[in-house]
Design an enzyme around this catalytic site. Sequence first.
Site, PDB file in Angstrom:
ATOM      1  CB  THR A  36     -81.506  54.532  36.403  1.00 30.98           C
ATOM      2  OG1 THR A  36     -81.144  54.496  35.006  1.00 30.98           O
ATOM      3  CG2 THR A  36     -80.224  54.595  37.224  1.00 30.98           C
ATOM      4  N   GLY A  39     -85.779  54.053  29.444  1.00 32.86           N
ATOM      5  CA  GLY A  39     -85.901  55.194  28.540  1.00 32.86           C
ATOM      6  C   GLY A  39     -84.604  55.932  28.307  1.00 32.86           C
ATOM      7  CB  THR A  41     -79.530  60.199  28.316  1.00 32.51           C
ATOM      8  OG1 THR A  41     -78.556  59.620  29.173  1.00 32.51           O
ATOM      9  CG2 THR A  41     -79.332  61.707  28.283  1.00 32.51           C
ATOM     10  CE  LYS A  51     -85.384  68.846  21.395  1.00 32.83           C
ATOM     11  NZ  LYS A  51     -84.435  68.588  22.481  1.00 32.83           N
ATOM     12  N   GLY A 114     -75.299  54.055  27.055  1.00 34.20           N
ATOM     13  CA  GLY A 114     -75.467  55.486  26.854  1.00 34.20           C
ATOM     14  C   GLY A 114     -74.236  56.316  27.171  1.00 34.20           C
ATOM     15  N   GLY A 150     -69.890  76.152  26.749  1.00 33.62           N
ATOM     16  CA  GLY A 150     -70.047  75.260  25.610  1.00 33.62           C
ATOM     17  C   GLY A 150     -71.197  75.680  24.714  1.00 33.62           C
ATOM     18  CG  LEU A 301     -77.723  62.270  16.651  1.00 34.45           C
ATOM     19  CD1 LEU A 301     -77.672  62.256  15.131  1.00 34.45           C
ATOM     20  CD2 LEU A 301     -78.260  63.600  17.164  1.00 34.45           C
ATOM     21  CG  HIS A 303     -82.442  60.146  15.031  1.00 34.24           C
ATOM     22  ND1 HIS A 303     -82.424  61.263  15.834  1.00 34.24           N
ATOM     23  CD2 HIS A 303     -81.621  60.444  13.984  1.00 34.24           C
ATOM     24  CE1 HIS A 303     -81.654  62.186  15.298  1.00 34.24           C
ATOM     25  NE2 HIS A 303     -81.139  61.718  14.175  1.00 34.24           N
ATOM     26  CG  HIS A 425     -98.651  78.000  -2.675  1.00 31.32           C
ATOM     27  ND1 HIS A 425     -97.507  78.699  -2.348  1.00 31.32           N
ATOM     28  CD2 HIS A 425     -99.662  78.914  -2.761  1.00 31.32           C
ATOM     29  CE1 HIS A 425     -97.800  79.982  -2.255  1.00 31.32           C
ATOM     30  NE2 HIS A 425     -99.107  80.144  -2.499  1.00 31.32           N
TER      31      HIS A 425
END
Length: 437
Positions: A36, A39, A41, A51, A114, A150, A301, A303, A425
């Site tokens: 497919t 990249g 899922t 995102k 995957g 879920g 995940l 990463h 700060h």
Amino acid sequence: MSKETDLIIIGAGPGGYRAAEYAAKQGLKVVIFEGTDVGGTCLNVGCIPTKTYVHSATFAEARERMAQVVPQLRQGVEGILSHPNITLVREKGAFVDACTVNDYTAPHIIIATGSETKWLPIPGTDDPRVVDSTGLLNLDTLPKRLVIIGAGVIGMEFASVFHRFGSEVTVIEYLKECLPALDSDIAKRLRKQMEKEGITFHMQCGVKQIADGEVFFEDKKGNTQSVEADIILMATGRKPRTAGLNLEVLGITLAPNAPLPADPTTFLIPHSSFLVPRSSLLVPRSSNLYSLGDVNGRQMLAHAAEMQAVRVVNHILGKTDAIDFNIMPAAIFTTPEAASVGPTEDQLKEQCVAYVCKKSFWRANGKALAMGETEGLLKLFASPEGLILGCHAYGAHAADIIQEVSVLMCKHTTLQELADMVHIHPTLSEILKSAAE
């Protein structure tokens, strides 16, 4: 006659294409199969599309941005796989024998196929109004009433996003609390905040049936309730994708929904523990077969898959690295977002680990007050001697704060050392420093 190469990879998701890129730069000849879009899922129907939704104000804007961002990033992966040492084969890979996939043979093979949606075995899931995350992202109209089955990462992120877009959102969860991998105190506070904003939660409830757009469930008292929906999202987790690999030719089979076992250090699949032999034909000792990413079911995940890819290729090359897979940060992009690294407080108690817990609140931080983002809590765990063991938090930019903790943990930092580090700060990172102090 099979063509020979150094490394075969099945799957071009984050783990697969990262392994291909790294191996190719190290001089290995790589063949990577993908039936497919490249990249995986994450890029096509997972992290990246969701995102774009998280960072969009309206449903229409989200769909427009997704249509722009995903192809752009996919093109970037295509560029990575255009390396002269990489051959991208645009078809599904299947084993011919322990060293051969389709018409290529190699001494090393990586399975990086995957995961896919894990559907609940309940009546009514064939209703066209029932979708998984991919189906939800493909909707061209905003549902008025969205029921989510879920309250894990997928369910909570979509609940937050679609509520903001204007959908009436109801979440049904079998467990006592949402986000079981997150500290229960943090998870409860996040859920309560989402309830305050208008999202309905039914916790400790088991879905029994879906009929004509109505979801029937049993509550913790044994009473049957129902809620009507225009769209029903099945967000009950994911399972390794192994169909079509032709593992049977190796004389091995998978138990239903079982992950591929992998050595905790190398991700090499030992023939002695890899699946269940159903004949005398085992994976030969001379073969080097690996699984990485979601398909091994260990740390689902993107990463994690990328770092597993580096570890696997290093193992093939005989190199060592200092990657610590026990330190694996994760984030949930709700509003506000949540993130974590290391064990929860409940896990520390269950494992009888001595610890101290330091807390810090967003409402006491100058930058959070200036931003109008005062909802949030951070819990920092350390050994009695001060060694940082983990951190769980929810609040604006919690993921960025947890990433800092992850770095500190990799360097075996103590609370005192953290307290001695200068933080700009005003920034939200001072929330972490305040906890250490």
